[in-house]
Design a protein around this motif. Structure first.
Motif, short mmCIF file in Angstrom:
data_model
loop_
_atom_site.label_atom_id
_atom_site.label_comp_id
_atom_site.label_asym_id
_atom_site.label_seq_id
_atom_site.Cartn_x
_atom_site.Cartn_y
_atom_site.Cartn_z
N PRO A 172 0.77 -1.25 -0.04
CA PRO A 172 0.04 -0.05 -0.01
C PRO A 172 0.63 1.32 0.00
N PRO A 173 1.86 1.51 0.81
CA PRO A 173 2.71 2.69 0.73
C PRO A 173 3.04 3.05 -0.62
N ASP A 174 3.58 2.07 -1.41
CA ASP A 174 4.18 2.34 -2.79
C ASP A 174 2.96 2.47 -3.57
N ALA A 175 1.80 1.65 -3.54
CA ALA A 175 0.68 1.52 -4.50
C ALA A 175 -0.11 2.95 -4.66
N GLY A 176 -0.25 3.55 -3.33
CA GLY A 176 -0.94 4.76 -3.49
C GLY A 176 -0.47 5.95 -4.37
N PRO A 177 0.84 6.09 -4.16
CA PRO A 177 1.55 6.92 -5.30
C PRO A 177 1.44 6.71 -6.58
N ALA A 178 1.68 5.49 -6.73
CA ALA A 178 1.82 4.84 -8.27
C ALA A 178 0.35 4.98 -8.89
N PHE A 179 -0.62 4.66 -8.06
CA PHE A 179 -2.04 5.03 -8.55
C PHE A 179 -2.53 6.24 -8.87
N ALA A 180 -1.93 7.16 -7.89
CA ALA A 180 -2.33 8.51 -8.02
C ALA A 180 -1.62 9.31 -9.19
N SER A 181 -0.51 8.71 -9.59
CA SER A 181 0.28 9.38 -10.66
C SER A 181 -0.01 8.85 -12.01
N GLY A 182 -0.83 7.79 -12.00
CA GLY A 182 -1.09 7.18 -13.43
C GLY A 182 -0.03 6.06 -13.69
N LYS A 183 0.74 5.41 -12.63
CA LYS A 183 1.76 4.64 -13.24
C LYS A 183 1.07 3.14 -13.29
N VAL A 184 -0.07 3.04 -12.54
CA VAL A 184 -1.01 1.84 -12.79
C VAL A 184 -2.41 2.38 -13.08
N ASP A 185 -3.09 1.56 -13.84
CA ASP A 185 -4.19 1.79 -14.14
C ASP A 185 -5.36 1.66 -12.86
#
Length: 334
Positions: free
Chosen positions: A185-198
């Motif tokens: 979760p600590p890494d997934a949140g920024p990845a989600f917010a920045s569009g790095k994951v769909d």
């Protein structure tokens, strides 16, 4: 002269004696149930914790450690907090904690299959189920079928991956038709917010914070599943369980008592959790209305063990786990 007449043995008395003797013979040959093991080697138990689960509530309230000290002479040391179950289990396997915090059982299965010498000391569940697959508000993804060819963040061998794989299966999509990006979760949140994951498969309260902060939309929720296969579990080192069955029983009872208090004091608990996690009043009030509760299962609960075995078999069949696991081979003996 006595008027009592002595008679020889009757057929009824012979049959009765024979039956009694046969019953005694059967009883003498029947294996007696072994007494539960006892003993402990320490007066301190190290419990890991996560803010939003029963362990975190227990740490914040302080009653669990007081009860253990008063009733069993056990001192509690809290280890954490942890972001999710995997690092908590790693702490237990590595010797820096005695109990994992009661997170996803699938992660426990994976750790055991990976060679960690662990056993389950206690099982649980939290209701209602709240994990969801979410997307950003401007995403073209509108349904599970739209996830084909997309990247989805999830925690490996845990609740996020389980809900994602189950959702794909329910909609006839093979898991290799999507790109699962394994992130905590600590890494997934920024990845989600920045569009790095769909998309992101994540549980509460993180999912509710994401809905509020990022205006995230649900594509699928755990309530849409036609079955439940992941539960909560507390793992301990096998050697610790063998040497300290009294501690396993004491901690299990303490968590059972804590769950009973939490379920009877929903409003107070939700205010307490909000103060720890710092989410909005709207999210807090949603949880109060839902009346979230915790359920505890003993390691000898046969009905729940059957559910857990079905869970392990499903995870293996769907490649969430790499191999088959027999749950009853990995239980603390209490």
């Amino acid at each position: 002269m006595s008027d009592h007449v002595s008679r020889g043995p009757t057929r009824r008395s012979i049959v009765g004696a024979a039956a009694g003797g046969f019953a005694a013979l059967l009883a003498s040959g029947r294996p007696s149930r072994a007494a539960p093991p006892t003993g402990r080697t320490t007066d301190t138990v190290r419990l890991s914790w996560l803010n939003t689960l029963l362990s975190g509530i227990a740490k914040e309230r302080g009653d669990l450690e007081k009860r253990l000290l008063a009733s069993d002479g056990l001192k509690v040391e809290w280890v954490g907090p942890f972001p999710n179950h995997a690092p908590s289990i790693q702490a237990v396997a590595g010797g820096s904690a005695d109990f994992s915090f009661g997170g996803s059982t699938a992660v426990g299965f994976a750790a055991i299959l990976g060679g960690s010498p662990l056993v389950f000391a206690l099982f649980g569940d939290s209701l209602p189920r709240s994990t969801a697959i979410i997307v950003r508000p401007d995403s073209p993804i509108r349904s599970v079928k739209d996830l084909v060819g997309k990247s989805i963040a999830a925690n490996r061998s845990g609740l996020g991956e389980y809900v994602l794989v189950a959702a794909l299966e329910q909609h006839g999509i093979a898991r290799d038709q999507v790109d699962i990006v394994y992130l905590n979760p600590p890494d997934a949140g920024p990845a989600f917010a920045s569009g790095k994951v769909d998309a992101w498969s994540i549980w509460s309260p993180v999912v509710d914070i994401a809905r509020e902060s990022y205006k995230a939309r649900d594509v699928f929720t755990e309530k849409d599943l036609n079955h439940q296969l992941d539960y909560s579990s507390f793992l301990v080192p096998r050697a610790f369980a063998e040497k300290n069955p009294d501690i396993i029983r004491a901690v299990a009872k303490a968590y059972r008592d804590e769950a009973a208090w939490v379920n009877a004091n929903n409003r107070e608990v939700e205010y307490l959790l909000q103060s720890r996690v710092n989410y909005s009043d709207a999210i807090r009030d949603k949880y109060i209305q839902e009346k979230r509760e915790f359920v505890i299962y003993d390691v000898n609960d046969r009905a729940h063990l059957a559910r857990l075995q079905a869970s392990a078999d499903w995870f293996t069949a769907h490649r969430v786990l790499p191999d088959k696991l027999t749950v009853t081979d990995h239980l603390a003996k209490i």
